[in-house]
Structures are given as C-alpha cells and as structure tokens.
Design an enzyme around this catalytic site. Structure first.
Site, PDB file in Angstrom:
ATOM      1  N   HIS A  14       0.797  -1.236   0.000  1.00 60.08           N
ATOM      2  CA  HIS A  14       0.000   0.000   0.000  1.00 60.08           C
ATOM      3  C   HIS A  14       0.832   1.290   0.000  1.00 60.08           C
ATOM      4  O   HIS A  14       0.291   2.357  -0.238  1.00 60.08           O
ATOM      5  CB  HIS A  14      -0.955   0.029   1.200  1.00 60.08           C
ATOM      6  CG  HIS A  14      -0.290   0.493   2.464  1.00 60.08           C
ATOM      7  ND1 HIS A  14       0.432  -0.356   3.249  1.00 60.08           N
ATOM      8  CD2 HIS A  14      -0.208   1.710   3.032  1.00 60.08           C
ATOM      9  CE1 HIS A  14       0.929   0.317   4.263  1.00 60.08           C
ATOM     10  NE2 HIS A  14       0.564   1.583   4.164  1.00 60.08           N
TER      11      HIS A  14
HETATM   12  C1  UD1 Z   1      -1.918   5.982   5.421  1.00 62.44           C
HETATM   13  C2  UD1 Z   1      -0.655   6.442   6.147  1.00 62.44           C
HETATM   14  C3  UD1 Z   1       0.312   5.287   6.318  1.00 62.44           C
HETATM   15  C4  UD1 Z   1      -0.383   4.056   6.915  1.00 62.44           C
HETATM   16  C5  UD1 Z   1      -1.609   3.719   6.046  1.00 62.44           C
HETATM   17  C6  UD1 Z   1      -2.350   2.513   6.559  1.00 62.44           C
HETATM   18  C7  UD1 Z   1      -0.131   8.803   5.746  1.00 62.44           C
HETATM   19  C8  UD1 Z   1       0.790   9.755   5.071  1.00 62.44           C
HETATM   20  N1  UD1 Z   1       0.012   7.505   5.440  1.00 62.44           N
HETATM   21  O1  UD1 Z   1      -1.533   5.662   4.085  1.00 62.44           O
HETATM   22  O2  UD1 Z   1       1.357   5.692   7.175  1.00 62.44           O
HETATM   23  O3  UD1 Z   1       0.512   2.952   6.915  1.00 62.44           O
HETATM   24  O4  UD1 Z   1      -2.477   4.846   6.035  1.00 62.44           O
HETATM   25  O5  UD1 Z   1      -3.345   2.090   5.664  1.00 62.44           O
HETATM   26  O6  UD1 Z   1      -0.941   9.221   6.529  1.00 62.44           O
HETATM   27  N2  UD1 Z   1      -8.308   5.313   0.018  1.00 62.44           N
HETATM   28  C9  UD1 Z   1      -9.546   4.810  -0.247  1.00 62.44           C
HETATM   29  N3  UD1 Z   1     -10.354   4.502   0.818  1.00 62.44           N
HETATM   30  C10 UD1 Z   1      -9.983   4.699   2.105  1.00 62.44           C
HETATM   31  C11 UD1 Z   1      -8.714   5.247   2.354  1.00 62.44           C
HETATM   32  C12 UD1 Z   1      -7.876   5.535   1.317  1.00 62.44           C
HETATM   33  O7  UD1 Z   1      -9.940   4.599  -1.380  1.00 62.44           O
HETATM   34  O8  UD1 Z   1     -10.761   4.405   3.024  1.00 62.44           O
HETATM   35  C13 UD1 Z   1      -7.403   5.607  -1.107  1.00 62.44           C
HETATM   36  C14 UD1 Z   1      -7.616   6.964  -1.705  1.00 62.44           C
HETATM   37  O9  UD1 Z   1      -7.395   6.866  -3.074  1.00 62.44           O
HETATM   38  C15 UD1 Z   1      -6.499   7.794  -1.091  1.00 62.44           C
HETATM   39  C16 UD1 Z   1      -5.396   6.771  -0.989  1.00 62.44           C
HETATM   40  O10 UD1 Z   1      -6.085   5.543  -0.696  1.00 62.44           O
HETATM   41  O11 UD1 Z   1      -6.181   8.889  -1.846  1.00 62.44           O
HETATM   42  C17 UD1 Z   1      -4.366   7.025   0.047  1.00 62.44           C
HETATM   43  O12 UD1 Z   1      -4.942   7.207   1.336  1.00 62.44           O
HETATM   44  P1  UD1 Z   1      -4.165   8.075   2.447  1.00 62.44           P
HETATM   45  O13 UD1 Z   1      -5.019   8.210   3.625  1.00 62.44           O
HETATM   46  O14 UD1 Z   1      -3.639   9.302   1.831  1.00 62.44           O
HETATM   47  O15 UD1 Z   1      -2.879   7.214   2.784  1.00 62.44           O
HETATM   48  P2  UD1 Z   1      -2.640   5.665   2.937  1.00 62.44           P
HETATM   49  O16 UD1 Z   1      -1.992   5.174   1.708  1.00 62.44           O
HETATM   50  O17 UD1 Z   1      -3.849   4.924   3.387  1.00 62.44           O
END
Ligand code: UD1
Length: 384
Positions: free
Chosen positions: A220
């Site tokens: 991820h």
């Molecule tokens: C975040 C944390 C990371 C942690 C991870 C656990 C930061 C910078 N990173 O990364 O340290 O290990 O969470 O999962 O805070 N998305 C969805 N649905 C959701 C959540 C996310 O579709 O419920 C997708 C979206 O496209 C979003 C992308 O995932 O833009 C990234 O989500 P984001 O919260 O920015 O960071 P994570 O990759 O989840």
C-alpha cells in the site's frame, strides 16, 4: 476528577492501536481516565475503518471530521482545523496520537500550538528516509510531544540520539519531555485477539486456504503503488514465486493499490495477474481475518510496518518490500529480509526463507501490557 484525554484516530492502523488503550481504560482505568475519540476520516471506506471499530470493540468516535482523501497539504490542513476546534471545545489534559500518519501530524501541530500536552504512542521509530511522508510525520510529532512511548529499545535509543533526555523526571512538558520504552500496543492486541480470531474468522474457509499452504501479501505504500517500475517489479516477483512453487499468494489489497494497478501496470501484466490461478486478490481484510491469515500463512510479504511486526508476533518469516524498515530487530534476528521492490531480491528472499530452519523469535515487543503501562504513566504525569 478523571484525567480527560482526546484520542485521534484516522487511518486503519491507528484504529487498531487505539483499541488496546481503549480496552485498558474500560477494563482498569474507567474511574480515572475519560476518553474522547476523534476520527479524522482519513480512511473512510467501510472496510478500511468501520469494520475495525466494530470488531475491535472501540466505542464509536465522539467526533468525525470526514476529511477524506486529498493531497497531503489539503488533507492535513482540514484535520488541523477540525482538531483545533475540538481541543478548544473540550479542553483535555492530553492529546493521544498514534504512529505516523497525516492524522498524527495534524494532531501534533494543533495541540502543541494550543499548549495541550501530546502523548505519542509508537514514538522514536525511524526509517532514516525523509522522502517518506511518514518519516516527517514521526519526527514532527515526537518533537512536539510531552510523553513519548516507544515500542522498542531501538526506538527509545533513536530518541536519545535526537536529544531527548532519558533522565528527565516529572513534571513533564514539551520542553522537558518524558520518554519511555514500554512495548508495543499492537502486540497487546495480537495476544488478546489471537484466539478470538481463530474462533470467529471464516476467511480461511471462504478462500479455501490451508495452514502453511499459502503466502500472504500486502502492498500500500505510495512509493510502491505510485511508481510504475516498483509496482511492476513487485508483481513480477510475486508471479515468479507463484510459478516456481505453485503456491497461492493471497493479497488483501488497499484501495489505493487496486486503483494504481489499473493506472500503472500494462494491460498485459494486469491480465497475467488476474489470470494467474495462484494470485488471489481480495478486498482489504478485517482485523480478525488478517490475524487468522497471518497465523496460518507460510510466509508474509509486505510493505506495511504493522504487518511486518505481526509476522514476528505470529512467528512467520517476512519479506519486506521496502528499501528499509523501522523494525530493525526483525531483520537483525534474520526472520525478515529486506527485498525492496526488486523482482530478483523478492525471489531470492523467498528462496532463503521458504524452509525456515531453526528460526527463533525472541520477545522484542514487550509483554502484552503496554497499554496499561501507558495509562499509568499518563496518570502519574497528570498528578505532578
Ligand atoms: C496511510 C498512512 C500510512 C499508513 C496507512 C495505513 C499517511 C501519510 N500515510 O496511508 O502511514 O501505513 O495509512 O493504511 O498518513 N483510500 C480509499 N479509501 C480509504 C482510504 C484511502 O480509497 O478508506 C485511497 C484513496 O485513493 C487515497 C489513498 O487511498 O487517496 C491514500 O490514502 P491516504 O489516507 O492518503 O494514505 P494511505 O496510503 O492509506
């Protein structure tokens, strides 16, 4: 009067970590600690958030900021604004922050400016790679904290190296912080939920998985998902393992990864993956399902910090698909290998870990009572 704490959760691993402290408060400290839970809404899909709240028995959050996905700046700014308002309204004794996400960073900025003491759980971890957003988040949060709880000795030593004084005594404040080595709240959880998962999870039957007959993988991190070359190398490594050993690889994928596979992999590679009978891509797993999968997998491949540790808790070899790790103990102990996003290194790591002879897993993550230790120190700090 009870000590009032505000706890920030937002991303999936924070919900898991917060469960350990919430459980300790409910079971042993409910007359002395009052907890208000704030969900930033960083993770919002049901299977990234609410299923964990339900399964881990955390009280429903008192507030949800619903920030959702956005660029780092926008996402963090929305959280700071929301958290600031809640801190002003509730006037807590401490703000509790977990890990290294943008939700952690936002809480640290909002609270330190309002002079609300920050408690950072999972302090001191370093990858020494500041191109990771998480590394910046950790450093800022640690240096804005008043009480810092490190899960490992390495993390504690990192804090000392950065100038934190282990001899500091209460009363603590942001300029005179207290640092503690206390074990890992995730280990508390794994012990607590291990048997429950065994009884309740149906994931093995659902995907027809047999003990030690499959590998478990998660991907991820943005530097893997958003870089086409790295994402390609990871999947080619997995395909190679699946082909060589004819072993199933189960991948509960983060929504980010599923989206980025469509964008960043060629049609022919996506087709090879979807047509491969051994590569099984499923929705993100719930916590109990994940534990059941980890306990029964032959080996785990991951770029997640939490899953790396859980591999160790459940005594499984691990291939780390990152250039470095914060959990150096598991690599030093030779139960995990850093393979980065490199097809050949992933395959070589598999070859050296697939027959784990004489592997031992000495305890490095505490005794399963980290949450209780933290509650006691919060109470001690509030008295002084
Ligand atoms: C975040 C944390 C990371 C942690 C991870 C656990 C930061 C910078 N990173 O990364 O340290 O290990 O969470 O999962 O805070 N998305 C969805 N649905 C959701 C959540 C996310 O579709 O419920 C997708 C979206 O496209 C979003 C992308 O995932 O833009 C990234 O989500 P984001 O919260 O920015 O960071 P994570 O990759 O989840």
């Amino acid at each position: 009067m009870a000590v009032k704490i505000v706890t920030i959760i937002g991303a999936r691993p924070q919900i898991i970590k917060a469960a350990a402290l919430s459980r300790a408060i409910r079971e042993k400290f409910s007359d002395r600690i009052e907890e208000i839970i704030v969900h930033t809404g960083q993770h919002y899909d049901r299977n990234m958030s609410q299923v964990f709240i339900d399964e881990l028995g955390i009280p429903q959050p008192d507030h949800n900021l619903n920030v959702g996905s956005a660029s780092h700046g926008v996402q963090t700014a929305r959280m700071i604004e929301g958290i600031e308002k809640i801190l002003l309204d509730t006037n807590p004794d401490f703000l509790i922050l977990y890990g290294d996400t943008n939700s952690t960073l936002a809480g640290a900025v909002a609270a330190s400016k309002l002079h609300v003491p920050v408690v950072h759980i999972e302090a001191g971890l370093r990858s020494f790679n500041k191109s990771m957003p998480e590394e910046i988040n950790r450093i800022v949060c640690d240096h804005a904290s008043t009480l810092l709880f490190s899960p490992t000795k390495t993390g504690f030593n990192n804090l000392v190296r950065e100038g934190f004084n282990p001899a500091n005594k209460a009363p603590f404040n942001i300029d005179h912080p207290g640092i503690f080595h206390c074990g890992d709240v995730m280990y508390d959880n794994s012990l607590y939920f291990s048997e429950i998962a065994e009884k309740r999870s149906e994931v093995l039957a659902k995907y027809d998985l047999k003990n030690e007959k499959f590998l478990l993988g998660t991907i991820h991190r943005d530097n893997n998902t958003d870089d086409p070359d790295r994402l390609k190398a990871i999947f080619k490594g997995l395909l190679k393992i699946a082909k060589e050993d004819e072993i199933d690889i189960l991948l509960p994928l983060h929504p980010r990864t599923s989206k980025k596979m469509a964008e960043n992999l060629t049609d022919s590679l996506n087709e090879r993956i979807s047509k491969n009978e051994h590569i099984k891509i499923i929705e993100p797993a719930s916590f109990l399902d994940m534990i059941a999968l980890e306990k029964n997998a032959k080996l785990i491949l991951t770029d997640s910090g939490g899953v790396q540790k859980e591999s160790y808790f459940f005594q499984k070899p691990c291939i780390i698909m990152r250039p470095e790790t914060e959990w150096v103990e598991i690599v030093e102990n030779k139960t995990a290998i850093i393979a980065d996003a490199d097809e050949e290194k992933i395959f070589e790591a598999w070859k050296s870990l697939r027959t784990p002879k004489g592997m031992v897993f000495p305890p490095v993550f505490g005794d399963g009572h980290a949450a209780e230790f933290i509650c006691n120190e919060i109470l001690n700090a509030s008295k002084s």
